[in-house]
Design an enzyme around this catalytic site. Structure first.
Site, PDB file in Angstrom:
ATOM      1  N   HIS A 156       0.832  -1.223   0.000  1.00  0.00           N
ATOM      2  CA  HIS A 156       0.000   0.000   0.000  1.00  0.00           C
ATOM      3  C   HIS A 156       0.858   1.262   0.000  1.00  0.00           C
ATOM      4  CE1 HIS A 156      -3.262  -2.746   1.304  1.00  0.00           C
ATOM      5  NE2 HIS A 156      -2.319  -3.246   2.080  1.00  0.00           N
ATOM      6  N   SER A 277      13.923  22.095 -16.230  1.00  0.00           N
ATOM      7  CA  SER A 277      12.719  22.890 -16.419  1.00  0.00           C
ATOM      8  C   SER A 277      13.109  24.218 -17.055  1.00  0.00           C
ATOM      9  CB  SER A 277      12.062  23.145 -15.059  1.00  0.00           C
ATOM     10  OG  SER A 277      11.265  24.309 -15.103  1.00  0.00           O
ATOM     11  N   LYS A 283      15.309  22.425 -11.010  1.00  0.00           N
ATOM     12  CA  LYS A 283      14.681  21.134 -11.315  1.00  0.00           C
ATOM     13  C   LYS A 283      15.562  20.175 -12.096  1.00  0.00           C
ATOM     14  CE  LYS A 283      10.398  20.575 -11.336  1.00  0.00           C
ATOM     15  NZ  LYS A 283       9.603  19.613 -10.616  1.00  0.00           N
ATOM     16  N   GLU A 290       9.281   8.739 -16.802  1.00  0.00           N
ATOM     17  CA  GLU A 290       7.883   9.130 -17.021  1.00  0.00           C
ATOM     18  C   GLU A 290       7.428   8.805 -18.441  1.00  0.00           C
ATOM     19  OE1 GLU A 290       7.697  12.845 -13.836  1.00  0.00           O
ATOM     20  OE2 GLU A 290       8.061  13.266 -15.942  1.00  0.00           O
TER      21      GLU A 290
END
Ligand code: ARG
Length: 459
Positions: A156, A277, A283, A290
């Site tokens: 979980h 970024s 960043k 992804e």
């Protein structure tokens, strides 16, 4: 370029119709498979006395020349042709004259395209196997390196029990081993040659289908000509297997994205596999992980598309089946690219052992072992579970770990606790004691790593 089927028509095809129907923009991709199939077909025709030796030699030389010229860039594919079959046959006839028109004897584009797609898919299965093998080798090396790298295991997404990075990676090793074996299974099942099925009902020429099949490395000819031209099961199986690979990659990427967050800091993805970024200078984003996760949907889409395309088709060939190509090719490219990129990313990842270790010591991951300790001291498991549950609440309120308690504090919950509790619930013990095969204990892991080593040698 001349059409293969002009004779019956008195009017020109509408140009929109021609383009809508044409497939060369995507089936040119298997020019090599198309030519190899034709070479085998022509050799068989000569062996059976359907073509003379001289005719065969002219056609073989012509086809070989076309293949070499396409590969060297000397011959450009003409995208006004209807499909790759028309282009090859038309070019052959241009080059060697009338004898080129004998190439298609005893063959239909239906069995020809069924063959081409099978040959192409078969090559792609081998390419995927090679990429998976590379990835499995990387995971295997990391597993050997991280037998003693402790980390928390999760259920979980909540810390559950301690394990090792080797064990966690080992789960993916199993998944990708199954993926590899699925490739072998599909290859074995699909490896029968449809050539000679004709349009749907075979031909009246005395073809030697077994001979053509053996020239092309198949285990034999397909046994039903209608099935031969209309079977795309192997493609559906391959796309399913690619979807499963993508699902595995995607889950792994999801974990890496989580592990790479500021909150976790279990890993650091290398600069070479990250992007920045345009506005936030600080960043460093895990875009590759992804994107692999994102592209999974695209491969599922190809699988779904062909399943839907095939579901309503009466036997045998229908033009709908031309739709088996574009999305499949995209899925092949996508899956191969993702396996390759994932392997590169994994190879360059830095595992932050200290962070993983301290994370494994927090979150009460030794609570189960504490309960098991009481069981060994004679406390029934259900009671032990309750006692440790109460201890956990006590520790949460005190903001400490279970092993931070003094023996007196332990004894307030149960008289069964003794000095050896500390050793029994240390992180080291918790991992080391998990000895059964498949568990994270180092002895069990070493055995599994040996098995994997043998597997890698055999495959
Ligand atoms: N481009 C076609 C395909 O991919 C080739 C087969 C054409 N056959 C036919 N009967 N029109 O399926």
């Amino acid at each position: 370029m001349a059409k293969l089927w002009g004779g019956r028509f008195t009017e020109e095809t509408d140009s929109l119709v021609y383009n809508f129907n044409a497939s060369i923009s995507f089936d040119s991709r298997f020019y090599r498979q198309d030519i190899c199939g034709s070479l085998a077909h022509v050799k068989m025709l000569a062996k059976q006395g359907i073509l003379t030796e001289e005719e065969k030699n002219l056609i073989v030389d012509g086809l070989t020349g076309i293949l070499n010229d396409i590969e060297s860039g000397k011959l450009e594919i003409d995208y006004t042709a209807e499909d790759i079959h028309s282009f090859v046959e038309g070019t052959l006839t241009d080059r060697i004259g009338t004898v080129g028109k004998k190439l298609h004897t005893g063959r239909s584009r239906n069995d020809q395209v069924a063959l081409d797609m099978k040959l192409y898919t078969r090559d792609e299965i081998n390419n995927v196997k090679a990429l998976l093998k590379e990835l499995l080798t990387t995971i295997h090396r990391l597993m050997k390196e991280h037998i003693n790298t402790y980390m928390p295991g999760f259920t979980h997404l909540q810390k559950a029990q301690p394990l090792t990075l080797s064990h966690h990676l080992g789960a993916y090793m199993e998944m990708f081993k199954r993926d590899y074996e699925r490739m072998c299974d599909i290859y074995r099942r699909m490896n029968y040659c449809p050539l000679g099925s004709g349009a749907l009902a075979g031909t009246t020429y005395p073809l030697d289908r077994a001979y053509t099949a053996s020239l092309l490395g198949f285990d034999g000819p397909t046994l039903n000509s209608m099935d031969g031209v209309s079977d795309r099961d192997y493609l559906i199986e391959f796309l399913s297997a690619l979807s499963i690979i993508m699902m595995h990659l995607s889950r792994f990427c999801e974990e890496i994205i989580i592990w790479n967050t500021n909150e976790y800091q279990f890993v650091e993805i290398s600069d070479t596999y990250s992007t920045g970024s345009s506005i936030m200078p600080q960043k460093k984003n895990p875009d590759i992980a992804e994107l692999i996760r994102g592209k999974t949907g695209r491969v599922y889409g190809a699988l779904n598309s062909i399943l839907v395309t095939m579901k309503g088709l009466p036997l045998a060939y229908n033009k709908d089946m031309q739709e088996d190509k574009e999305l499949s090719f995209d899925a092949f490219d996508t899956a191969k690219g993702c396996i390759r990129l994932f392997d590169g990313m994994l190879k360059s990842i830095k595992f932050n052992k200290d962070r993983m270790y301290s994370s494994a010591t927090g979150g009460y991951t030794n609570a189960t072992d504490a309960a098991d300790y009481l069981v060994l001291k004679g406390v029934p498991f259900r009671d032990a579970h309750k006692i440790i549950g109460e201890i956990t609440v006590y520790c949460i309120n005190k903001n400490c770990a279970i092993d931070d308690l003094t023996l007196d504090e332990f004894k307030k919950f149960s008289e069964a606790f003794e000095e050896d509790i500390y050793d029994a619930i240390s992180l080291d013990t918790c991992v080391r004691k998990r000895l059964t095969i498949g568990a994270p204990g180092p002895d069990s892991m070493s055995r599994v790593i040996e098995i994997n080593e043998e597997w890698l040698e055999e495959n």
